[in-house]
Design an enzyme around this catalytic site. Sequence first.
Site, PDB file in Angstrom:
ATOM      1  N   MET A  33       0.823  -1.214   0.000  1.00  0.00           N
ATOM      2  CA  MET A  33       0.000   0.000   0.000  1.00  0.00           C
ATOM      3  C   MET A  33       0.860   1.268   0.000  1.00  0.00           C
ATOM      4  SD  MET A  33      -2.999  -1.135   2.676  1.00  0.00           S
ATOM      5  CE  MET A  33      -3.982   0.341   2.408  1.00  0.00           C
ATOM      6  N   HIS A  34       0.212   2.397  -0.227  1.00  0.00           N
ATOM      7  CA  HIS A  34       0.750   3.747  -0.001  1.00  0.00           C
ATOM      8  C   HIS A  34       1.795   4.224  -1.009  1.00  0.00           C
ATOM      9  CE1 HIS A  34      -1.212   3.019   3.798  1.00  0.00           C
ATOM     10  NE2 HIS A  34      -0.266   2.226   4.253  1.00  0.00           N
ATOM     11  N   ASP A  63      -2.777  -4.826   0.579  1.00  0.00           N
ATOM     12  CA  ASP A  63      -2.317  -6.135   1.063  1.00  0.00           C
ATOM     13  C   ASP A  63      -3.035  -6.614   2.324  1.00  0.00           C
ATOM     14  OD1 ASP A  63      -1.043  -4.247   2.660  1.00  0.00           O
ATOM     15  OD2 ASP A  63       0.986  -4.865   2.127  1.00  0.00           O
TER      16      ASP A  63
END
Length: 489
Positions: A78-79, A237
């Site tokens: 992520m991110h 995830d």
Amino acid sequence: MLYIGIDLGTSAVKLLLMDSEGKIVNIVSREYPLSFPHPGWSEQNPEDWYEQTVAGMEELLQNADKSQVAGISFGGQMHGLVILDKDDKVIRPAILWNDGRTTEETDYLNNVIGKEKLSEYTANIAFAGFTAPKILWVKNKEPENFARIAKIMLPKDYIAYRLTGVHCTDVSDASGMLLFDVKNRKWSQEMCDICGISVSQLAACYESYEAVGTVLPEVADKLGIPASVKVAAGAGDNAAAAVGTGTVGDNQCNISLGTSGTIFISSKNFGVDQYNALHSFAHADGSYHLMGCMLSAASCNKWWMDDIIGTKEYGEQQKEIQKLGENHVYFLPYLMGERSPHNNPNARATFIGMTMDTSRADMTQAVLEGVAFALRDSLEVAKSLGINLTRTKICGGGAKSPLWKKIVANVLNLKVDVIESEEGPAMGGAMLAAVACGEYGSVEEIASKVVKVVDTVEPEPELVARYEERYEQFKRIYPACKPVFDIIA
């Protein structure tokens, strides 16, 4: 029919092939490099992700009936910030979730824009790993690159774009960007204005189980699969792993004892705690979830065993631990600072309570207990919102330890369910693909039919009571140490 789940991790992509009944047919993994161009920076080349994903799918399908492939979906790190120009070319290497360059931008968002406004707009506050601070960093430090941005994407979504030609994301992954109105499941115009971008520069947002399109003809030809293969949006995830463990629907919980640790609570209702100690994100099943994320979990035990004691015989060291709930040594598991619930990058790992009769086994036990106590901190925040849990699933490398599972069950006073096949985000991705193709009517339906509990660790009332006393002591240690952490940082 066959379904492909793609878990785009930080060090490798893991690909899983699942049949209609949820049986795993094949699993492959392909690594790619990670770059650290400056201290605290962490980057990757999105082209490496795509090349290894396609090569991995070719390997995955070698002995399969490719005509039976019906769907593809994802779980992913992520991110991360992936930026494309007007020709859909990657402008610069992706800035990853574990990149620490955005301290200045994070402080600006939390302290100048203000945590209250951020929480109002997105249900979350700023963390250095989130995407919005990275966009501000590019704006401040690389204005020439910022000016070229036509599309802003997340890592797994870049793979979906390369497979389908569609700029897309999903609600769970978008929730971790600090650009998404989680409650209303749409982009936040206010956050776009703060970051100096337009909503049109962001990808179209789908539910995780929705098809975004079909594979491009050239992709179908290369892989030898039908051009009708659907690609579903997928999930971040943790949300994908939650699908893979059946943590969907209302009031379900999953604890992950991986390198980092998470306590993931699914809910039909949107909720935010008073101090934003937990992340409040949209879930891949169409509802919401709360998540406490600690930066060091199983990695604490790995550090203690590998680097300090100097052994790989983890089980042997744990055999010496006999008296649970009676340890006089405590361990704060903040080897990399801490995220939930303290949000303090200056926090540090600490042993406290040692005496002349302290043994190595006491310290090993303290490490295992310290991680469990820190997970309990996040559970207590969830309880403050009226969430009442009685059981949890468990996954991750640390969950292979019977002793650690027993400690978790009794520290958190939860029944701990062990599932048959723990394949994390890749399994969740394959399950989302099956829902997108109509094989199952909902994420909850496939989870109820595919995920099987094979063992349950029950809390023991006497041990729960002893750990309750220990936890009351543990939770006083961080506030006492915090001023010192700030001084030595």
